[in-house]
Write a protein that holds these residues in place. Sequence first.
Motif, PDB file in Angstrom:
ATOM      1  N   THR A  18      79.679  72.659 103.527  1.00 35.82           N
ATOM      2  CA  THR A  18      79.774  71.931 102.260  1.00 35.82           C
ATOM      3  C   THR A  18      78.974  70.642 102.317  1.00 35.82           C
ATOM      4  O   THR A  18      78.235  70.302 101.378  1.00 35.82           O
ATOM      5  N   ASP A  19      79.099  69.905 103.415  1.00 38.02           N
ATOM      6  CA  ASP A  19      78.326  68.665 103.571  1.00 38.02           C
ATOM      7  C   ASP A  19      76.828  68.953 103.582  1.00 38.02           C
ATOM      8  O   ASP A  19      76.033  68.202 103.007  1.00 38.02           O
ATOM      9  N   THR A  22      75.839  69.760  99.832  1.00 35.40           N
ATOM     10  CA  THR A  22      75.917  68.630  98.900  1.00 35.40           C
ATOM     11  C   THR A  22      74.879  67.558  99.211  1.00 35.40           C
ATOM     12  O   THR A  22      74.476  66.807  98.320  1.00 35.40           O
ATOM     13  N   GLU A  29      75.024  72.180  91.954  1.00 37.57           N
ATOM     14  CA  GLU A  29      76.471  72.368  91.978  1.00 37.57           C
ATOM     15  C   GLU A  29      76.891  72.978  93.309  1.00 37.57           C
ATOM     16  O   GLU A  29      76.164  73.801  93.875  1.00 37.57           O
ATOM     17  N   VAL A  30      78.077  72.571  93.772  1.00 40.38           N
ATOM     18  CA  VAL A  30      78.686  73.160  94.962  1.00 40.38           C
ATOM     19  C   VAL A  30      80.163  73.373  94.666  1.00 40.38           C
ATOM     20  O   VAL A  30      80.858  72.443  94.255  1.00 40.38           O
ATOM     21  N   VAL A  47      76.739  77.842  95.554  1.00 42.94           N
ATOM     22  CA  VAL A  47      75.809  76.723  95.406  1.00 42.94           C
ATOM     23  C   VAL A  47      74.750  77.092  94.367  1.00 42.94           C
ATOM     24  O   VAL A  47      74.156  78.173  94.437  1.00 42.94           O
ATOM     25  N   ALA A 317      77.997  63.473  99.216  1.00 42.55           N
ATOM     26  CA  ALA A 317      78.898  64.282  98.410  1.00 42.55           C
ATOM     27  C   ALA A 317      79.339  63.551  97.160  1.00 42.55           C
ATOM     28  O   ALA A 317      79.732  64.144  96.156  1.00 42.55           O
TER      29      ALA A 317
END
Length: 322
Positions: A18-19, A22, A29-30, A47, A317
């Motif tokens: 995720t990091d 982002t 978008e995530v 994503v 983020a």
Amino acid sequence: MIAELRICVPAELSAAVTDCCTGELGVAEVSRQPGASVLPAGDVIHVLVARESVERLVEKLQALNVQEQGSISVAMPELVLSDRADKATADAPGEGADTVIWDEVSRQTGEDSRLTWSYLAFLILATQLAAIGIVTDSTIAIVGAMAVGPEFGPLAALAVALVRGQWQLGRSAALALGVGFPAAMLAAALTAWLSVPLGLFPPDVLDRGSAVDFIYHPGPYSLIVAVLAGTAGMLSVISRRSAALVGVFISVTTVPAAGFVAVALVLGEYQKAAGSAVQLGLNLVGIVAAAVAVLIFYRLVTRHRLRGASLRPRRTATGSRR
């Protein structure tokens, strides 16, 4: 142009992925769905990212061994209505249509280069059409044979293998070409051998046709056309414009040359058979060489663009720059 990534990862790797997503330039978008994956157990992350940034993001995900512990799938939505997506595309360096996703190219050419029954069937049918066009002096049949021939797939795969060092892909492509063309030529020769005593065409048919003279008279333009066709073909693969491949198929003399070799050998026209064999070789070499040149050029452009992108500030983020 926006791409959609679906990433399936174990829960312990989810935060790092995720990091990574982002913080990447061009990501719009995530979203994360904890526990959404049953097999393997873990999270699913979606994503939306500019196509220009897909290659760099996939490389980072592969560095995290996502492909070994889960999966990465890439899709191209037909329509995305989002101001964030538009801004992400504008922020990403380069143009989506000029972007190469190397894993996508390797997978696409790999699927088209396997020695399958359908591949053999199309190549044999195309060579038969070419042989019929040769003995009937029919340009239409020869053009039809060019359009039916599936040989560009292995040729493109061979170019990808040479540029990326994917030797297994190269062996698969070489096998498809090395088995496919002799099998198709043998089938055409058998058909021609059976047709002569049946009176379907006279033994001196190759001395009468004017529309097929170009097949056994290779010259500088034979190589030039092959190079142009190989360039156009690889560009169509990279840019996902499959319609352009039809023009590639009907501009090169690979299948007609193979058909002419078969017919000429049966009729004892060995000099013409040799000329058409040279024509076939020039076309194959020219297409592969041009495709290799295109891939090398795009690889250099991609590396330059990614180096430039690495110097630009990244988003955190929370949307701030760092």
